[in-house]
Design a protein around this motif. Sequence first.
Motif, PDB file in Angstrom:
ATOM      1  N   GLN A 268     -74.553  -0.811 -61.163  1.00 11.06           N
ATOM      2  CA  GLN A 268     -73.821  -2.078 -61.163  1.00 11.06           C
ATOM      3  C   GLN A 268     -72.380  -1.867 -60.701  1.00 11.06           C
ATOM      4  O   GLN A 268     -71.844  -2.629 -59.893  1.00 11.06           O
ATOM      5  CB  GLN A 268     -73.841  -2.696 -62.566  1.00 11.06           C
TER       6      GLN A 268
ATOM      7  N   TYR B 107     -80.909  -6.355 -63.585  1.00 11.82           N
ATOM      8  CA  TYR B 107     -80.861  -5.549 -64.801  1.00 11.82           C
ATOM      9  C   TYR B 107     -82.254  -5.055 -65.186  1.00 11.82           C
ATOM     10  O   TYR B 107     -83.268  -5.603 -64.735  1.00 11.82           O
ATOM     11  CB  TYR B 107     -80.237  -6.351 -65.940  1.00 11.82           C
TER      12      TYR B 107
ATOM     13  N   PRO C 286     -77.036  -8.803 -59.096  1.00 12.69           N
ATOM     14  CA  PRO C 286     -77.252  -7.705 -60.052  1.00 12.69           C
ATOM     15  C   PRO C 286     -78.636  -7.834 -60.669  1.00 12.69           C
ATOM     16  O   PRO C 286     -79.044  -8.923 -61.081  1.00 12.69           O
ATOM     17  CB  PRO C 286     -76.142  -7.919 -61.085  1.00 12.69           C
TER      18      PRO C 286
ATOM     19  N   PHE D 179     -78.478  -3.273 -57.979  1.00 17.97           N
ATOM     20  CA  PHE D 179     -77.445  -4.209 -57.520  1.00 17.97           C
ATOM     21  C   PHE D 179     -77.627  -4.373 -56.020  1.00 17.97           C
ATOM     22  O   PHE D 179     -77.541  -3.405 -55.263  1.00 17.97           O
ATOM     23  CB  PHE D 179     -76.048  -3.672 -57.828  1.00 17.97           C
TER      24      PHE D 179
ATOM     25  N   THR E 243     -74.115 -11.373 -53.729  1.00 22.01           N
ATOM     26  CA  THR E 243     -74.615 -10.257 -54.535  1.00 22.01           C
ATOM     27  C   THR E 243     -75.670 -10.711 -55.531  1.00 22.01           C
ATOM     28  O   THR E 243     -75.759 -11.885 -55.886  1.00 22.01           O
ATOM     29  CB  THR E 243     -73.477  -9.575 -55.306  1.00 22.01           C
TER      30      THR E 243
ATOM     31  N   THR F 210     -70.696  -3.208 -57.247  1.00 22.47           N
ATOM     32  CA  THR F 210     -69.508  -4.061 -57.371  1.00 22.47           C
ATOM     33  C   THR F 210     -68.365  -3.537 -56.510  1.00 22.47           C
ATOM     34  O   THR F 210     -67.698  -4.309 -55.803  1.00 22.47           O
ATOM     35  CB  THR F 210     -69.058  -4.140 -58.838  1.00 22.47           C
TER      36      THR F 210
ATOM     37  N   SER G 193     -82.334  -0.184 -63.028  1.00 22.64           N
ATOM     38  CA  SER G 193     -81.236  -1.130 -62.863  1.00 22.64           C
ATOM     39  C   SER G 193     -80.818  -1.136 -61.393  1.00 22.64           C
ATOM     40  O   SER G 193     -80.807  -0.089 -60.744  1.00 22.64           O
ATOM     41  CB  SER G 193     -80.049  -0.718 -63.743  1.00 22.64           C
TER      42      SER G 193
END
Length: 298
Positions: A26, A49, A47, A66, A45, A30, A64
């Motif tokens: 993440q 999870y 994300p 992104f 974007t 970012t 996980s």
Amino acid sequence: MKESKDVRRLEEVVIRFSGDSGDGMQLTGTIFSDLSAVYGNSIATFPDYPAEIRAPQGTLGGVSGFQVHIGTNPVYTPGDFADVLVAMNPAALKVNLPHIRKDSLIIIDTDSFGEKDLEKAEFKTLDPIAELGLNADRVVAAAISSMVKESLQELQLDNKAALRCKNMFALGLVCWLFDRTLDHAQDFINKKFSKKEVIRQANIKALNDGYNYGANTHAHAGTPFEMPYRVEGQKQEPGLYMDMSGNKATALGLIAASERSGLPLFLGSYLLPLQQIFFMNYQNINLWVSKLYRQKMR
């Protein structure tokens, strides 16, 4: 950034960073999104999870991710399929198979693709690339964990602490691949770890090592390796800019609804992805918002 003839220009690209929930994907996504926005790219974007809370390390449920879509012209979605996948372990590779193209560039950490790692990700063979039907010529296989541990020995970090920096190595490699300077990423790291000098130095070094690895090996898929890519940015007009995530927009929308309706807003959840919504409401404590936050069920 200096103009270079050895760059292949693209109008847009979709990049997906993926690994265990503790691999810092993440944060990596970012930072890359932020530096692309500063460069003048339009970004969107997403994300992604883990499906399970605190799933066992290396398992399919604990992945996980992104995803970021960057373009020269405005982009309006995070993209349907990733052109580039950074997979820090076999589970990340397997889970993201439906989200990549047949010719996508895949970057893997070979140190995390041992027999036990493959078993956790439910692979049936020791060759995950062939098992998933991927093109081996489109895979950049780098011993990221080993290189990071060796590089950070001078800082006297233990293996666990050193491996927490491997996401920065991957970020540096992707920055080289897309002809991005590291200035903004380094500024971000300097601020985030300003009170932890050794950790700051370690992340900066891993970031630069990843960039230099790409530059020195021309770590690009294809035979022979080709030049890096560049997604040109638009000229930015001077002014004040704001990044707006889905969580931020949701939080502001909930606060506005509470204010306009005159009804109190109650927020309650134990899910970590909702932390940002709670945080924004704490920032607006003067508004009529009540909060209940449980980090985990008991």
